[in-house]
Structures are given as C-alpha cells and as structure tokens.
Scaffold this motif. Structure first.
Motif, short mmCIF file in Angstrom:
data_model
loop_
_atom_site.label_atom_id
_atom_site.label_comp_id
_atom_site.label_asym_id
_atom_site.label_seq_id
_atom_site.Cartn_x
_atom_site.Cartn_y
_atom_site.Cartn_z
N TRP A 178 4.45 -28.04 -83.66
CA TRP A 178 5.29 -28.70 -82.66
C TRP A 178 4.95 -30.18 -82.58
O TRP A 178 3.80 -30.55 -82.38
CB TRP A 178 5.06 -28.05 -81.29
N ASP A 213 1.34 -23.76 -82.99
CA ASP A 213 2.02 -22.85 -82.08
C ASP A 213 0.98 -22.13 -81.21
O ASP A 213 -0.06 -21.69 -81.70
CB ASP A 213 2.82 -21.83 -82.88
N LYS A 225 5.52 -33.47 -80.31
CA LYS A 225 5.91 -33.84 -78.95
C LYS A 225 5.78 -35.34 -78.78
O LYS A 225 4.77 -35.94 -79.19
CB LYS A 225 5.05 -33.13 -77.91
N LEU A 251 10.73 -32.65 -77.96
CA LEU A 251 9.91 -31.56 -78.47
C LEU A 251 10.60 -30.97 -79.69
O LEU A 251 11.77 -30.56 -79.61
CB LEU A 251 9.73 -30.49 -77.40
N ARG A 302 10.29 -28.24 -82.89
CA ARG A 302 9.64 -27.11 -83.56
C ARG A 302 9.87 -27.27 -85.06
O ARG A 302 11.01 -27.31 -85.52
CB ARG A 302 10.22 -25.79 -83.07
#
Length: 338
Positions: free
Chosen positions: A71, A117, A73, A59, A61
């Motif tokens: 983000w 976000d 992932k 993950l 940011r």
C-alpha cells in the motif's frame, strides 16, 4: 511502475478538498518513488492498481508478483507526520505497528509511505463472526500497553511533528478552536464559552491524575486496526494523532462499541483499557474518574483534527472542516459516555 498495469480509481465527492492525484507531475513522482521502493525490496508491480482518493489521503493498493499486495499512502501536509511516525512505531513497537518495506519506503518530508498488507480489518472480523460484546477488550488493552510503553518517547514523538495538545494546555486549544470556528451559531458559541471555567477545572484535575501525556491515536474505530491473528492487533492510520492525555483515546472506540453492542458494554471495556495503567500510581476509582474526564475532553482532539486537516478558507464554507469541528466541540456540552 508498470505501464501495463490496470488501474481503477475510487473517487468520492467531498467538498472539503481535492487530492493531488490528478496532477500529472505529482502522480508520476509518487509512482516512481513507490516503484523504486518496491525494487529495493525485490518486488515488481503487476496486475491491478486500486487507487482510493479522499481529501485526507491518497491510498493505492499495489499488486506485486508472487506476494501480498502493498500500500502506498500520501498524507496531506497537516498529517504528513504520519509517515515518520509509522516508521518510528515499526521500530519502537513492532508487535503493534506496520513495518515499512525498506528504509526507502518512507519519505517523511512528503508524507509518503509504502507499507505491507496488514491483514483483515477488525471491522471485517467483527462483521463475519457472532456478536461478542467483549470483542473490544483485548484490542483496548493492547492499545493501552502500546501507549504506556511509548510514554518515555513522548518528546521524540513530538519531534516527528505530531501535534502537541498537552492536557494542561487543552483550555487554550479549546479557546483557539472556538474562536476560529465559523460553523458555530451564537447560542453554541455562548454555551461553549460559558463552559470554559468548568473545562479548565476538568483539565487541571486530569493533568494531576498521575498518568503522563503520551501518544493518542484520536480516531481508533473498527476500521483503524488490523486483526491478523487471534488476540493480535496492529494499529494504523495515525494522521489524527496528537500528544495529549492517553485516556482521550477511549472516546472513539467506546462510541464504536456502543453503536454495535449498546451502552451496557462500556464499563467492562473501559476497565479492560485501564487495567494496564494500574501501576501508574492511581487506584481503580481514580483511574475511572480520569477516564470519565478524558472521555469528555477527547472531543477537543477530534475537533482539532478536523480543523487541522481542513482549515478555514478565506470564504469558509465548502473547503473547511468547520462543521465537523463544531459538532465535536458541541459534544463537550453533553455528559460523557461513562
């Protein structure tokens, strides 16, 4: 992605597995894909990149110019379906799911997604405010509404790769988990096998309760939903999900509420969750009975998620989720929360 971006990496030692982040070709491909997805949305990375590495996901940011962070992932193969499911939920239930930044911001084959976000976590909202034993009521009702509304799409959800653990077939899922688990001792294995006839009866009763199988998050704790505004909640992190009886999804949030507020809150929260199901053809007593059965059988889903994400290695031991899976299997031997 910008070479001048500062990067911090949060690693947590975990014997169950490693992430691909330290493989330079994988990392370069992932960052290039994320950079292309940002550019397609008119965004450019800047500032600091924060990477969180866990055996179940990478993950990252990503700070962007003149905007909220996004983000990236990456799921492991066993939960790679989450990327496609997240994209589908953003179309099917936009009020309750994170919307990927652009069409290129999901790669279902690789289990990659780039998402906006979501705002404050529900956990942080709870920690910051006064203790409110009713705090879970609205998110549980919203979750039930989401499950109910998605029920007609169950076949489509399974087609995305979400594992099927249909209520009528849970005894067979249980059999496979018990047989394959290397962390159960002899007494635990014997007790679970002795439970099997009763468990089959519970599954049959629950399957006949009048509520169809559908999507279950299976791990809906306080850190798995955002609370961006009063009475608004966004559900995310679907990597443990399966198609099973929806009421099994009560197990984890009720355990979280009990840990924070004590057991007295549980009947009220259960009823808040069950209210949207009132039109399913069952009376209140029947729904509560179904919830009690599902609260017990939900442990199979948790055991299955651990076994799926961390399968038994040839030498077992460190690389597997056997101990966590066994812990959830043993929960079947205890009385349900309600």
């Amino acid at each position: 992605m910008g070479e001048d971006v500062r990067e911090t990496v949060d690693r947590r030692d975990d014997p169950r597995g490693v992430t691909p982040w330290d493989r330079a070709p994988w990392r370069a491909a992932a960052l290039a894909w994320a950079g292309s997805a940002l550019a397609a949305h008119g965004l450019r990375e800047t500032g600091e990149r924060r990477v969180r590495l866990r055996p179940w996901s990478v993950l990252t940011r990503i700070s962007v110019e003149d905007g909220e962070p996004v983000w990236f992932k990456a799921n492991p193969p066993a939960s790679a379906f989450e990327a496609g499911l997240t994209e589908a939920l953003s179309r099917w239930a936009p009020a309750h799911g994170l919307r990927p930044l652009a069409a290129v911001a999901v790669d279902p084959a690789r289990g990659w997604s780039l998402l906006p976000d979501g705002g404050p976590l529900f956990r942080d909202v709870l920690d910051a405010g006064p203790a409110d034993p009713r705090a879970w009521e609205v998110p549980l009702a919203r979750y039930a509404e989401l499950q109910r509304d998605l029920t007609p799409r169950t076949a489509e959800i399974e087609a995305l790769g979400v594992p099927a653990a249909r209520t009528a077939g849970l005894p067979e899922v249980f059999d496979r988990l018990v047989a394959a688990n290397t962390a159960l001792d002899g007494d635990g294995r014997r007790a679970l096998r002795a439970l099997r006839p009763r468990l089959a009866d519970w599954c049959a009763e629950l399957a006949d309760a009048g509520v169809a199988d559908c999507l279950d998050h299976a791990d809906l704790h306080e850190g798995q939903l955002f609370a961006p505004a009063p009475d608004r909640f966004t559900f995310f992190d679907w990597g443990d999900a399966s198609v099973t009886h929806p009421f099994c999804g009560l197990l984890v949030p009720l355990r979280a509420a009990r840990a924070r507020y004590g057991p007295a809150v549980l009947p009220r929260l259960r009823d808040a969750y069950l209210e949207p199901w009132g039109g399913a053809g069952a009376d209140a007593a029947g729904l509560r009975r179904a919830a009690s059965l599902a609260l017990r059988l939900g442990a199979i889903g948790r055991a299955g998620a651990w076994a799926r994400l961390f399968p038994e290695a040839p030498a077992a031991g460190a690389g597997s989720g056997a101990a966590d899976s066994a812990r959830w299997l043993r929960e079947l031997l205890t009385e349900p929360l309600l």
